[in-house]
Design an enzyme around this catalytic site. Structure first.
Site, PDB file in Angstrom:
ATOM      1  N   HIS A  33       0.786  -1.101   0.132  1.00 32.51           N
ATOM      2  CA  HIS A  33      -0.147  -0.082  -0.161  1.00 32.51           C
ATOM      3  C   HIS A  33       0.890   1.147   0.094  1.00 32.51           C
ATOM      4  O   HIS A  33       0.572   1.991  -1.055  1.00 32.51           O
ATOM      5  CB  HIS A  33      -0.871  -0.151   1.287  1.00 32.51           C
ATOM      6  CG  HIS A  33      -1.609   1.097   1.385  1.00 32.51           C
ATOM      7  ND1 HIS A  33      -3.198   1.071   1.063  1.00 32.51           N
ATOM      8  CD2 HIS A  33      -1.641   2.588   1.855  1.00 32.51           C
ATOM      9  CE1 HIS A  33      -3.743   2.425   1.231  1.00 32.51           C
ATOM     10  NE2 HIS A  33      -2.704   2.993   1.816  1.00 32.51           N
ATOM     11  N   GLU A  34       1.893   1.206   0.877  1.00 33.35           N
ATOM     12  CA  GLU A  34       2.702   2.574   0.909  1.00 33.35           C
ATOM     13  C   GLU A  34       3.572   2.545  -0.140  1.00 33.35           C
ATOM     14  O   GLU A  34       3.934   3.799  -0.572  1.00 33.35           O
ATOM     15  CB  GLU A  34       3.382   2.556   2.542  1.00 33.35           C
ATOM     16  CG  GLU A  34       2.405   2.385   3.749  1.00 33.35           C
ATOM     17  CD  GLU A  34       1.465   3.585   3.694  1.00 33.35           C
ATOM     18  OE1 GLU A  34       1.626   4.654   3.044  1.00 33.35           O
ATOM     19  OE2 GLU A  34       0.324   3.360   4.305  1.00 33.35           O
TER      20      GLU A  34
ATOM     21  N   HIS B 155       1.652   4.613  -2.605  1.00 40.42           N
ATOM     22  CA  HIS B 155       1.936   5.765  -2.480  1.00 40.42           C
ATOM     23  C   HIS B 155       3.167   6.454  -2.754  1.00 40.42           C
ATOM     24  O   HIS B 155       3.435   7.498  -3.722  1.00 40.42           O
ATOM     25  CB  HIS B 155       1.672   6.378  -1.093  1.00 40.42           C
ATOM     26  CG  HIS B 155       0.277   6.331  -0.387  1.00 40.42           C
ATOM     27  ND1 HIS B 155      -0.824   6.929  -1.226  1.00 40.42           N
ATOM     28  CD2 HIS B 155      -0.416   5.433   0.502  1.00 40.42           C
ATOM     29  CE1 HIS B 155      -1.956   6.721  -0.443  1.00 40.42           C
ATOM     30  NE2 HIS B 155      -1.674   5.767   0.502  1.00 40.42           N
TER      31      HIS B 155
ATOM     32  N   GLU C 185      -4.676   7.938  -2.864  1.00 45.18           N
ATOM     33  CA  GLU C 185      -5.142   6.471  -2.320  1.00 45.18           C
ATOM     34  C   GLU C 185      -5.399   5.445  -3.589  1.00 45.18           C
ATOM     35  O   GLU C 185      -5.297   4.199  -3.265  1.00 45.18           O
ATOM     36  CB  GLU C 185      -6.281   6.616  -1.563  1.00 45.18           C
ATOM     37  CG  GLU C 185      -6.608   5.518  -0.574  1.00 45.18           C
ATOM     38  CD  GLU C 185      -5.493   5.505   0.482  1.00 45.18           C
ATOM     39  OE1 GLU C 185      -4.686   6.465   0.805  1.00 45.18           O
ATOM     40  OE2 GLU C 185      -5.397   4.499   0.947  1.00 45.18           O
TER      41      GLU C 185
HETATM   42 ZN   LIG Z   1      -3.058   5.220   2.075  1.00 45.83          ZN
END
Ligand SMILES: [Zn+2]
Length: 495
Positions: free
Chosen positions: A259-260, A263, A289
């Site tokens: 997830h990160e 980003h 996101e």
């Molecule tokens: Zn996030």
């Protein structure tokens, strides 16, 4: 002459960007490195920097430069920068400097109070700080624009172009569309977890390999550890991401890292030639996101990804875990209490609860002291389960205590954008899943770079997504994806 005026603008915005970068580094340090004893001093340091940013934003010279540029014929990207900056400057000018500093201090204090309250499961100690924060955010919204709903004003800071009027029906459609899937699998045996004890050092090495394989550039970014995973960009060549490792849960930590990394790769793909002009910013939090969710969910929870991952787990950790077992374990549909561990199908219901509660808290129709009871009731009604403690209820998330009110909808917007990006990508890369299984992630990242990243904030997020995928409906794309993946796994189909 517009060239000279543009240069003057970039000189002014470069200073603002440097101050923001310094504040971001202090905030990163607070969550990753700083001993808790540094909390009081850090609040003051961050408040000072916020005040300096504010001074530069409201400086008459900046407004004059922007006004001059606004009257001149400009290339499209420069015109977009002027538009972005004029909106930001207008927001800054209307908020008094004293309120800006008070907010920055309350946010830093709120973060520390939240951390303590979560550790000791003591909402009462946090409530006065949270109450103060909501009061300040109401003042801020009213100062910016007293004619609009305060929630719309706050939301604009995260996802310009989205309002309560668009969010309410969108959440209603999602709630209605998700219920049949959740009902269809209710009572069916949940997939087995991938259980065991997994060495943390070995996990870290695995995470680093996965992150680099996806395309995260470690010469221009780094991975660290924090209580709550997050990402931040200090500068174009310095993107920080954090994760949290669990000795007894291999997949939870890994999905956080993916997830990160999503980003982080977005930040690394923003147009660096335009540094400091806002054109090198993400277009919105929701679009940010979408990049994390795309990698975490669409790629990271797919069977082809686990086929690629299994031999790497064996190499780093020594564990034999079947790809099919990981795929099943990573894709339950089961209402649970903690948002960051929620499955793809129920996740947006966690956001729906927070969205409705923060609107009520901001409007004042819900008092902060009544938040724990209202939270527990909302979980019982929406997800059919009730938290036993505030630590697994309204104290679980960092956002409100840090002053991020109006942020939560960005997660759902991100899921919807990601669903449409994934649907478009699958139709354009026919061998997508073969590439994932072979660990060939570069064409996927290149597609995202081309369709999303390189555009920075040259247009608003909904327009960037529309240009990337055509006229698609995010709610439809997400529900199709969930039925396809979870329906198959559970052996249920849409009636
Ligand atoms: Zn996030």
């Amino acid at each position: 002459m517009s060239g000279a005026t543009w240069v003057s603008l970039t000189e002014q915005t470069a200073k603002i960007a440097a101050l923001r970068a310094t504040a971001a580094l202090l905030e990163w340090d607070q969550q990753v490195m700083m001993p808790t004893g540094g909390g009081d001093a850090r609040s003051g340091q961050i408040a000072l920097l916020a005040g300096l940013v504010h001074e530069h934003m409201v400086a008459p010279a900046l407004s004059a430069t922007l006004a001059e540029l606004a009257t001149q014929p400009l290339p499209a990207d420069q015109a977009a920068a002027v538009r972005n900056l004029q909106r930001d400057v207008a927001r800054a000018i209307r908020v008094p400097a004293a309120l800006v500093s008070e907010l920055a201090r309350a946010q830093a204090d709120g973060f520390q109070a939240w951390l303590d309250a979560k550790q000791s499961n003591d909402f009462a100690s946090f409530a006065p700080k949270l109450s103060h924060l909501f009061a300040l955010k109401r003042q801020e919204a009213s100062a910016i624009d007293p004619t609009r709903h305060p929630y719309d004003v706050l939301l604009e800071a995260f996802d310009p172009g989205t309002t309560l009027a668009t969010l309410r029906p969108l959440f209603a459609r999602l709630e209605e569309g998700l219920r049949p899937l959740i009902d269809a699998v209710r009572g069916l045996p949940a997939p087995a977890e991938v259980s065991g004890t997994f060495d943390l050092t070995a996990q870290k090495a695995l995470h680093e390999q996965v992150m680099v394989a996806l395309g995260f550039d470690t010469h221009r970014g780094r991975l660290d550890f924090s209580e709550h995973p997050f990402s931040t960009a200090i500068a174009n060549g310095d993107t920080r991401i954090t994760t949290h490792l669990y000795a007894d849960d291999l997949l939870a930590g890994l999905s956080g890292t993916m997830h990160e990394a999503g980003h982080g790769m977005y930040e690394q793909g923003l147009p660096k030639a335009l540094a400091g002009t806002t054109l090198d910013d993400a277009a919105s939090y929701g679009l940010h996101e979408s990049q994390s969710r795309f990698w975490e969910n669409f790629i990271g929870r797919s069977l082809p990804f686990f086929r690629w991952l299994a031999p790497r787990i064996k190499a780093h950790i020594g564990a034999d875990v079947a790809p099919e077992a990981m795929f099943a374990a990573a894709n339950p549909v089961e209402p649970t209490l903690i948002r960051i561990f929620a499955d793809e199908a129920t996740y947006n219901l966690h956001i729906l609860v927070r969205f409705r509660l923060e609107v009520a808290l901001l409007e004042g129709s819900l008092a902060v002291e009544d938040l724990p009871a209202a939270w527990n009731e909302a979980y019982a009604t929406t997800l059919g389960i009730r938290p036993a403690t505030d630590r697994e209820g309204c104290l679980q998330d960092v956002h409100w205590g840090s002053g991020a009110i109006g942020y939560f909808p960005s997660y759902t917007l991100g899921n919807l954008y990601a669903a449409s990006l994934a649907a478009a990508l699958q139709s354009e890369l026919p061998d997508l899943w073969g590439q994932v299984e072979r660990g060939e992630f570069a064409p996927i990242l290149a597609w995202l770079r081309d369709r999303v990243h390189r555009h920075g904030h040259s247009a608003e997020a909904p327009d960037i997504v529309r240009a990337a995928v055509g006229d698609r409906d995010g709610v439809t794309d997400l529900l199709d994806h969930l039925w396809s993946r979870h329906g198959k796994l559970y052996g249920v189909s849409r009636s």
